[in-house]
Design a protein around this motif. Structure first.
Motif, PDB file in Angstrom:
ATOM      1  N   MET A  51       0.829  -1.199   0.000  1.00 11.41           N
ATOM      2  CA  MET A  51       0.000   0.000   0.000  1.00 11.41           C
ATOM      3  C   MET A  51       0.873   1.263   0.000  1.00 11.41           C
ATOM      4  SD  MET A  51      -3.012   1.108   2.630  1.00 11.41           S
ATOM      5  CE  MET A  51      -1.908   1.643   3.911  1.00 11.41           C
ATOM      6  N   ARG A  52       1.962   1.237   0.731  1.00 12.03           N
ATOM      7  CA  ARG A  52       2.832   2.404   0.821  1.00 12.03           C
ATOM      8  C   ARG A  52       3.723   2.569  -0.408  1.00 12.03           C
ATOM      9  NH1 ARG A  52       2.367   6.470   3.194  1.00 12.03           N
ATOM     10  NH2 ARG A  52       4.530   6.703   3.744  1.00 12.03           N
ATOM     11  N   ARG A  53       4.149   1.487  -1.022  1.00 11.17           N
ATOM     12  CA  ARG A  53       5.143   1.557  -2.100  1.00 11.17           C
ATOM     13  C   ARG A  53       4.551   1.472  -3.500  1.00 11.17           C
ATOM     14  NH1 ARG A  53       8.498   4.273   0.368  1.00 11.17           N
ATOM     15  NH2 ARG A  53       8.903   3.449   2.416  1.00 11.17           N
ATOM     16  N   GLU A  54       3.390   0.874  -3.632  1.00 12.81           N
ATOM     17  CA  GLU A  54       2.753   0.735  -4.950  1.00 12.81           C
ATOM     18  C   GLU A  54       1.317   1.227  -4.850  1.00 12.81           C
ATOM     19  OE1 GLU A  54       3.450  -3.211  -6.542  1.00 12.81           O
ATOM     20  OE2 GLU A  54       5.341  -3.298  -5.433  1.00 12.81           O
ATOM     21  N   ARG A  55       1.194   2.510  -4.542  1.00 10.97           N
ATOM     22  CA  ARG A  55      -0.104   3.098  -4.227  1.00 10.97           C
ATOM     23  C   ARG A  55      -1.154   2.936  -5.318  1.00 10.97           C
ATOM     24  NH1 ARG A  55      -0.618   6.901   0.217  1.00 10.97           N
ATOM     25  NH2 ARG A  55       1.350   6.915   1.291  1.00 10.97           N
ATOM     26  N   ASP A  56      -0.774   3.165  -6.555  1.00  7.35           N
ATOM     27  CA  ASP A  56      -1.770   3.101  -7.629  1.00  7.35           C
ATOM     28  C   ASP A  56      -2.405   1.713  -7.711  1.00  7.35           C
ATOM     29  OD1 ASP A  56      -1.317   5.735  -8.229  1.00  7.35           O
ATOM     30  OD2 ASP A  56       0.092   5.307  -9.868  1.00  7.35           O
ATOM     31  N   GLN A  57      -1.566   0.681  -7.707  1.00  3.73           N
ATOM     32  CA  GLN A  57      -2.089  -0.682  -7.781  1.00  3.73           C
ATOM     33  C   GLN A  57      -2.855  -1.042  -6.507  1.00  3.73           C
ATOM     34  OE1 GLN A  57       0.852  -3.698  -8.479  1.00  3.73           O
ATOM     35  NE2 GLN A  57      -0.682  -5.225  -8.996  1.00  3.73           N
ATOM     36  N   ALA A  58      -2.336  -0.596  -5.362  1.00  7.80           N
ATOM     37  CA  ALA A  58      -3.008  -0.866  -4.087  1.00  7.80           C
ATOM     38  C   ALA A  58      -4.393  -0.221  -4.063  1.00  7.80           C
ATOM     39  CB  ALA A  58      -2.154  -0.354  -2.929  1.00  7.80           C
ATOM     40  N   LYS A  59      -4.486   1.005  -4.561  1.00  5.28           N
ATOM     41  CA  LYS A  59      -5.785   1.675  -4.615  1.00  5.28           C
ATOM     42  C   LYS A  59      -6.741   0.938  -5.538  1.00  5.28           C
ATOM     43  CE  LYS A  59      -5.588   6.533  -3.567  1.00  5.28           C
ATOM     44  NZ  LYS A  59      -5.639   7.891  -4.094  1.00  5.28           N
ATOM     45  N   TRP A  64      -6.660  -0.959   1.176  1.00  2.32           N
ATOM     46  CA  TRP A  64      -7.008  -0.439   2.497  1.00  2.32           C
ATOM     47  C   TRP A  64      -8.269  -1.120   3.029  1.00  2.32           C
ATOM     48  CZ3 TRP A  64      -4.952   1.578   6.530  1.00  2.32           C
ATOM     49  CH2 TRP A  64      -5.742   2.129   7.518  1.00  2.32           C
ATOM     50  N   ARG A 112       7.946  14.786   0.993  1.00  4.54           N
ATOM     51  CA  ARG A 112       7.910  14.329  -0.394  1.00  4.54           C
ATOM     52  C   ARG A 112       8.732  15.282  -1.245  1.00  4.54           C
ATOM     53  NH1 ARG A 112       4.868  10.943  -3.502  1.00  4.54           N
ATOM     54  NH2 ARG A 112       3.460  10.547  -1.790  1.00  4.54           N
TER      55      ARG A 112
END
Length: 122
Positions: A51-59, A64, A112
């Motif tokens: 979730m933290r490192r591959e946000r687009d795919q996780a979303k 979450w 960031r």
């Protein structure tokens, strides 16, 4: 020191505590509590890192929501087998444990880098 009557976090057995801070009635209960936390932590580790490192795919995968469902399942298991007893450390104690062991240095702030999109220490 005055003995106070407390219950084991694992089995709920009551005993008179003469040592401040003791949370378990025996080594078996302490190990069962910690082993459950380690197993659950291992399950959550990959989901959280993704979730933290591959946000687009996780979303896109709703990671979450899946993490929240996983926690709900753990809560339901606990209520069925160990009603009224938590199976996690309170937030302040969890942070204190990380800081005391040096795994969460006090004052680390991540910012960031807008140019690269990466994060760095401030």
């Amino acid at each position: 020191m005055i003995a106070r009557h407390i219950g084991c976090l694992e089995c709920g057995k009551l005993w008179n505590d003469r040592k401040a801070g003791r949370q378990f009635c025996c080594t078996t209960c302490r190990m069962a509590f910690n082993n459950r936390r380690m197993k659950r932590g291992a399950e959550l580790y990959d989901l959280f890192r993704a979730m933290r490192r591959e946000r687009d795919q996780a979303k896109a995968l709703g990671l979450w929501s899946e993490m929240c469902r996983l926690e709900l399942r753990w809560h339901q298991e606990d209520e069925a087998t160990r009603p009224g007893r938590r199976s996690y450390m309170p937030p302040a104690k969890a942070l204190a444990n990380l800081r005391e062991t040096g795994r969460l240095p006090i004052g680390d702030v991540l910012v960031r880098d807008n140019a690269t999109g990466s994060r760095r220490r401030a």
